[in-house]
Design a protein around this motif. Structure first.
Motif, PDB file in Angstrom:
ATOM      1  N   ASP A  71       0.823  -1.182   0.087  1.00 44.46           N
ATOM      2  CA  ASP A  71      -0.153   0.178   0.033  1.00 44.46           C
ATOM      3  C   ASP A  71       0.837   1.137   0.053  1.00 44.46           C
ATOM      4  OD1 ASP A  71      -2.560   1.006  -0.004  1.00 44.46           O
ATOM      5  OD2 ASP A  71      -2.268   1.948   1.988  1.00 44.46           O
ATOM      6  N   CYS A  72       1.824   1.192   0.779  1.00 37.86           N
ATOM      7  CA  CYS A  72       2.972   2.532   0.793  1.00 37.86           C
ATOM      8  C   CYS A  72       3.388   2.574  -0.438  1.00 37.86           C
ATOM      9  CB  CYS A  72       3.977   2.086   1.781  1.00 37.86           C
ATOM     10  SG  CYS A  72       3.417   1.897   3.479  1.00 37.86           S
ATOM     11  N   PHE A  73       3.779   1.584  -1.238  1.00 40.18           N
ATOM     12  CA  PHE A  73       4.424   1.717  -2.483  1.00 40.18           C
ATOM     13  C   PHE A  73       3.608   2.352  -3.591  1.00 40.18           C
ATOM     14  CE2 PHE A  73       4.862  -0.748  -6.762  1.00 40.18           C
ATOM     15  CZ  PHE A  73       5.946  -0.118  -7.261  1.00 40.18           C
ATOM     16  N   LEU A  74       2.226   1.562  -3.151  1.00 42.47           N
ATOM     17  CA  LEU A  74       1.150   2.252  -4.425  1.00 42.47           C
ATOM     18  C   LEU A  74       0.646   3.669  -4.063  1.00 42.47           C
ATOM     19  CD1 LEU A  74      -1.117  -0.949  -4.645  1.00 42.47           C
ATOM     20  CD2 LEU A  74       0.184   0.111  -6.332  1.00 42.47           C
ATOM     21  N   GLN A  75       0.566   4.094  -2.912  1.00 43.82           N
ATOM     22  CA  GLN A  75       0.315   5.639  -2.370  1.00 43.82           C
ATOM     23  C   GLN A  75       1.382   6.162  -3.067  1.00 43.82           C
ATOM     24  OE1 GLN A  75      -1.946   6.640  -0.003  1.00 43.82           O
ATOM     25  NE2 GLN A  75      -2.621   4.795   1.064  1.00 43.82           N
ATOM     26  N   GLU A  76       2.649   5.896  -3.215  1.00 40.95           N
ATOM     27  CA  GLU A  76       3.702   6.767  -3.760  1.00 40.95           C
ATOM     28  C   GLU A  76       3.261   6.876  -5.321  1.00 40.95           C
ATOM     29  OE1 GLU A  76       5.875   8.582  -2.759  1.00 40.95           O
ATOM     30  OE2 GLU A  76       6.580   8.109  -0.653  1.00 40.95           O
ATOM     31  N   ILE A  77       2.970   5.940  -5.820  1.00 41.59           N
ATOM     32  CA  ILE A  77       2.987   6.054  -7.507  1.00 41.59           C
ATOM     33  C   ILE A  77       1.840   6.353  -8.002  1.00 41.59           C
ATOM     34  CG2 ILE A  77       5.034   4.321  -7.881  1.00 41.59           C
ATOM     35  CD1 ILE A  77       2.111   2.815  -8.494  1.00 41.59           C
ATOM     36  N   THR A  78       0.810   6.435  -7.195  1.00 41.39           N
ATOM     37  CA  THR A  78      -0.656   7.077  -7.635  1.00 41.39           C
ATOM     38  C   THR A  78      -0.879   8.449  -7.261  1.00 41.39           C
ATOM     39  OG1 THR A  78      -1.530   5.900  -5.678  1.00 41.39           O
ATOM     40  CG2 THR A  78      -1.645   4.734  -7.715  1.00 41.39           C
ATOM     41  N   THR A  79      -1.770   9.000  -7.948  1.00 32.12           N
ATOM     42  CA  THR A  79      -2.181  10.225  -7.909  1.00 32.12           C
ATOM     43  C   THR A  79      -3.548  10.354  -7.026  1.00 32.12           C
ATOM     44  OG1 THR A  79      -1.085  10.977  -9.964  1.00 32.12           O
ATOM     45  CG2 THR A  79      -2.458  12.660  -9.074  1.00 32.12           C
ATOM     46  N   HIS A  80      -3.335  10.978  -5.957  1.00 30.98           N
ATOM     47  CA  HIS A  80      -4.562  11.229  -4.995  1.00 30.98           C
ATOM     48  C   HIS A  80      -5.531  12.497  -5.318  1.00 30.98           C
ATOM     49  CE1 HIS A  80      -3.768   7.193  -3.524  1.00 30.98           C
ATOM     50  NE2 HIS A  80      -2.666   7.487  -3.254  1.00 30.98           N
ATOM     51  N   GLU A  81      -5.022  13.445  -5.933  1.00 26.84           N
ATOM     52  CA  GLU A  81      -5.670  14.533  -6.025  1.00 26.84           C
ATOM     53  C   GLU A  81      -7.200  14.424  -6.084  1.00 26.84           C
ATOM     54  OE1 GLU A  81      -4.877  17.741  -5.778  1.00 26.84           O
ATOM     55  OE2 GLU A  81      -6.181  18.846  -7.059  1.00 26.84           O
ATOM     56  N   THR A  82      -7.933  15.022  -5.321  1.00 26.90           N
ATOM     57  CA  THR A  82      -9.208  15.085  -5.098  1.00 26.90           C
ATOM     58  C   THR A  82      -9.797  16.208  -4.145  1.00 26.90           C
ATOM     59  OG1 THR A  82     -11.356  13.637  -4.845  1.00 26.90           O
ATOM     60  CG2 THR A  82      -9.825  13.305  -3.214  1.00 26.90           C
ATOM     61  N   TYR A  83     -10.871  16.527  -4.350  1.00 30.54           N
ATOM     62  CA  TYR A  83     -11.620  17.539  -3.343  1.00 30.54           C
ATOM     63  C   TYR A  83     -13.174  17.514  -3.521  1.00 30.54           C
ATOM     64  CZ  TYR A  83     -10.592  20.499  -7.554  1.00 30.54           C
ATOM     65  OH  TYR A  83     -10.537  20.957  -8.854  1.00 30.54           O
ATOM     66  N   LEU A  84     -14.007  17.892  -2.843  1.00 27.69           N
ATOM     67  CA  LEU A  84     -15.475  17.639  -2.775  1.00 27.69           C
ATOM     68  C   LEU A  84     -15.638  18.754  -3.913  1.00 27.69           C
ATOM     69  CD1 LEU A  84     -14.787  17.484   0.632  1.00 27.69           C
ATOM     70  CD2 LEU A  84     -17.412  16.955   0.253  1.00 27.69           C
ATOM     71  N   PHE A  85     -17.027  18.345  -4.649  1.00 25.42           N
ATOM     72  CA  PHE A  85     -17.810  19.000  -6.001  1.00 25.42           C
ATOM     73  C   PHE A  85     -16.390  19.290  -6.917  1.00 25.42           C
ATOM     74  CE2 PHE A  85     -20.817  19.029  -2.426  1.00 25.42           C
ATOM     75  CZ  PHE A  85     -21.893  18.610  -3.358  1.00 25.42           C
ATOM     76  N   ARG A  86     -15.651  18.572  -7.295  1.00 25.45           N
ATOM     77  CA  ARG A  86     -14.655  18.715  -8.209  1.00 25.45           C
ATOM     78  C   ARG A  86     -15.364  18.394  -9.595  1.00 25.45           C
ATOM     79  NH1 ARG A  86      -9.413  14.669  -8.923  1.00 25.45           N
ATOM     80  NH2 ARG A  86      -8.307  15.792 -10.503  1.00 25.45           N
ATOM     81  N   ASP A  87     -15.069  19.484 -10.313  1.00 23.00           N
ATOM     82  CA  ASP A  87     -15.697  19.460 -11.725  1.00 23.00           C
ATOM     83  C   ASP A  87     -17.431  19.812 -11.765  1.00 23.00           C
ATOM     84  OD1 ASP A  87     -13.583  18.575 -13.024  1.00 23.00           O
ATOM     85  OD2 ASP A  87     -14.073  16.326 -12.503  1.00 23.00           O
ATOM     86  N   GLU A  88     -17.769  21.138 -11.783  1.00 23.44           N
ATOM     87  CA  GLU A  88     -18.900  21.568 -11.342  1.00 23.44           C
ATOM     88  C   GLU A  88     -20.159  20.987 -12.159  1.00 23.44           C
ATOM     89  OE1 GLU A  88     -18.818  25.687 -12.308  1.00 23.44           O
ATOM     90  OE2 GLU A  88     -20.797  26.223 -10.999  1.00 23.44           O
ATOM     91  N   THR A  89     -19.582  20.729 -13.587  1.00 25.72           N
ATOM     92  CA  THR A  89     -20.746  20.317 -14.425  1.00 25.72           C
ATOM     93  C   THR A  89     -21.276  19.029 -13.937  1.00 25.72           C
ATOM     94  OG1 THR A  89     -19.184  20.873 -15.919  1.00 25.72           O
ATOM     95  CG2 THR A  89     -21.199  20.298 -16.964  1.00 25.72           C
ATOM     96  N   HIS A  90     -20.632  18.284 -13.472  1.00 26.27           N
ATOM     97  CA  HIS A  90     -21.062  16.919 -13.023  1.00 26.27           C
ATOM     98  C   HIS A  90     -22.095  17.101 -11.807  1.00 26.27           C
ATOM     99  CE1 HIS A  90     -16.973  15.183 -14.438  1.00 26.27           C
ATOM    100  NE2 HIS A  90     -17.540  15.799 -15.524  1.00 26.27           N
ATOM    101  N   TRP A  91     -21.803  18.022 -11.065  1.00 32.39           N
ATOM    102  CA  TRP A  91     -22.422  18.006 -10.076  1.00 32.39           C
ATOM    103  C   TRP A  91     -23.992  18.864 -10.005  1.00 32.39           C
ATOM    104  CZ3 TRP A  91     -20.837  14.860  -6.778  1.00 32.39           C
ATOM    105  CH2 TRP A  91     -19.713  14.344  -6.875  1.00 32.39           C
ATOM    106  N   LYS A  92     -23.712  19.626 -11.307  1.00 28.96           N
ATOM    107  CA  LYS A  92     -24.903  20.338 -11.634  1.00 28.96           C
ATOM    108  C   LYS A  92     -25.856  19.280 -12.180  1.00 28.96           C
ATOM    109  CE  LYS A  92     -24.137  25.194 -12.594  1.00 28.96           C
ATOM    110  NZ  LYS A  92     -23.623  26.124 -13.575  1.00 28.96           N
ATOM    111  N   TRP A  93     -25.206  18.309 -12.845  1.00 27.66           N
ATOM    112  CA  TRP A  93     -25.996  17.458 -13.656  1.00 27.66           C
ATOM    113  C   TRP A  93     -26.835  16.691 -12.601  1.00 27.66           C
ATOM    114  CZ3 TRP A  93     -25.381  12.176 -13.071  1.00 27.66           C
ATOM    115  CH2 TRP A  93     -26.072  11.369 -14.010  1.00 27.66           C
ATOM    116  N   LEU A  94     -25.988  16.290 -11.480  1.00 24.98           N
ATOM    117  CA  LEU A  94     -26.439  15.431 -10.617  1.00 24.98           C
ATOM    118  C   LEU A  94     -27.732  15.822  -9.849  1.00 24.98           C
ATOM    119  CD1 LEU A  94     -26.392  12.543  -8.986  1.00 24.98           C
ATOM    120  CD2 LEU A  94     -24.536  13.625  -7.624  1.00 24.98           C
ATOM    121  N   GLN A  95     -27.543  17.285  -9.459  1.00 29.80           N
ATOM    122  CA  GLN A  95     -28.527  17.896  -8.686  1.00 29.80           C
ATOM    123  C   GLN A  95     -29.703  18.365  -9.452  1.00 29.80           C
ATOM    124  OE1 GLN A  95     -25.341  20.691  -6.905  1.00 29.80           O
ATOM    125  NE2 GLN A  95     -26.846  20.699  -5.342  1.00 29.80           N
ATOM    126  N   GLN A  96     -29.357  18.921 -10.687  1.00 31.97           N
ATOM    127  CA  GLN A  96     -30.521  19.382 -11.499  1.00 31.97           C
ATOM    128  C   GLN A  96     -31.414  18.592 -12.555  1.00 31.97           C
ATOM    129  OE1 GLN A  96     -28.865  22.918 -13.294  1.00 31.97           O
ATOM    130  NE2 GLN A  96     -28.409  23.684 -11.065  1.00 31.97           N
TER     131      GLN A  96
END
Ligand code: SAM
Length: 279
Positions: A71-96
Motif C-alpha cells: 500500500d505504501c508503494f502504491l500510495q507513492e506511485i498513484t495520484t490522489h488529487e481530489t476535493y469535494l464538488f470537483r468538476d462543477e458540471t457533473h454536480w449540476k447534472w446530478l442535482q438538476q
C-alpha cells in the motif's frame, strides 16, 4: 561508494518497476519519468532501510498483496488529487437532472425508493461525500429511502481516510455554504470539517482494484473519474468491463473529461463527453 539517496533508476530497473505497476494497478508509467520514479522509490528505500532499487523490487515481489508495504508503494506511485464538488458540471447534472428525474420516477411508481451509487477510485472519499450531499438534498423530506453509496479505491490508506470523513479547507472549498452547514460539523476552531452521521450512514468504503470485479449488487449511477487517464487501452477495457457488469440497464456513468474511453463504451449512449447511459 554511490549514495543510494542520490541514485537514479537505470533503464532496466525503470522497465521492471513500470511492468510491476502496470500488472498490479493497470497504471501505465512513462519510461521517461525516471527522475520522478527515483524520487518516489527513494522514500520507500529510506522507510524500509533497503539500500537499492533492485533489492526493493525483489522485496515487494516476495510480499503478499495484503502486506502494508504494497500500500505504501502504491500510495507513492498513484495520484490522489481530489476535493469535494470537483468538476462543477457533473454536480449540476446530478442535482438538476439526475436526482429530480429519479425522484419523479419514484413519485410515479416507476421505481422503488432505492438508489445505489458507486464512486470508483474514490481516493479519500471526497467524491462519495459530495454524492451523499446531493442525494440527500435531492430526496428532500421524503422518508423510507434506501440509499447506498459505495466508495472504492486501491489504496488502503485512502480508504481509511475516506471512512473518517474529515476534510480540510482545501477539500471543502467548493462545497456550497448551505450544504456545508447541513451535512458537516466544524471540528473545534480549526477549518476542518467532519461529515455528519446523516451522510456518513449512507456511505460504505472498501479497498478494491479496478482490474478485478467488485462483489456488489448493480448500481443506478457510477462515478469513474480521473483514474482511467493513467491506464492504457488494455487496462481501461478491463476496468470498464468490471464496472459495466455492475451497471443496471438505464444507469449512468460519470467519467472524467479526459478519461479517453469514448470509443470503448459499446452499449452506452453518450449524452455528454463525460456522461454515458447504459442501454
Ligand atoms: C486522482 S484520484 C481520483 C479521485 C476521484 N475519483 C476524483 O476524481 O476526484 C485517482 C485514484 O485512483 C486510484 N487508483 C489508481 N489505480 C487504481 C486501480 N487499479 N483500482 C482502483 N483505484 C485505483 C488511486 O489510488 C487514486 O486514489
Amino acid at each position: 561508494m554511490v549514495n543510494v539517496m542520490t541514485q537514479e533508476v537505470t533503464d532496466v530497473q525503470m522497465k521492471k518497476y513500470a511492468k510491476l505497476i502496470y500488472d498490479t494497478a493497470g497504471i501505465q508509467v512513462s519510461l521517461q519519468k525516471k527522475q520522478l520514479m527515483s524520487n518516489r522509490l527513494r522514500r520507500r528505500l529510506k522507510a524500509t532501510g533497503i539500500d537499492c532499487f533492485d533489492k526493493y523490487i525483489k522485496h515487494l515481489k516476495s510480499l503478499k498483496p495484503s502486506n502494508p508495504e504494497w500500500d505504501c508503494f502504491l500510495q507513492e506511485i498513484t495520484t490522489h488529487e481530489t476535493y469535494l464538488f470537483r468538476d462543477e458540471t457533473h454536480w449540476k447534472w446530478l442535482q438538476q437532472t439526475f436526482m429530480p428525474e429519479f425522484v419523479k420516477e419514484v413519485t410515479h411508481n416507476k421505481r422503488q425508493k432505492n438508489l445505489r451509487v458507486w464512486s470508483a477510485a474514490c481516493s479519500t472519499g471526497d467524491e462519495a461525500h459530495s454524492i451523499a450531499c446531493c442525494v440527500l438534498d435531492g430526496i428532500g423530506l421524503q422518508q423510507g429511502w434506501e440509499i447506498n453509496i459505495i466508495g472504492t479505491d486501491i489504496g488502503i490508506g485512502a480508504v481509511e481516510k475516506a471512512r473518517e470523513g474529515v476534510f480540510n479547507q482545501r477539500a471543502m472549498k467548493l462545497v456550497p455554504d448551505v450544504m456545508k452547514k447541513r451535512y458537516f460539523d466544524r471540528m473545534g476552531q480549526v477549518d476542518v470539517w467532519q461529515a455528519k452521521p446523516t451522510i456518513k450512514k449512507l456511505l460504505n468504503f472498501k479497498q478494491h482494484n479496478l482490474l478485478n470485479s467488485l462483489n456488489e449488487r448493480p448500481f443506478d449511477l457510477v462515478f469513474l473519474k480521473n483514474v482511467l487517464i493513467y491506464f492504457n487501452t488494455e487496462s481501461k477495457l478491463t476496468a470498464i468491463k468490471h464496472v459495466s457488469k455492475l451497471m443496471k440497464p438505464g444507469s449512468y456513468l460519470v467519467a472524467g473529461g479526459a478519461e479517453g474511453i469514448g470509443d470503448m463504451m459499446q452499449g452506452y449512449e453518450r449524452l455528454h463527453p463525460w456522461l454515458f447511459r447504459k442501454q
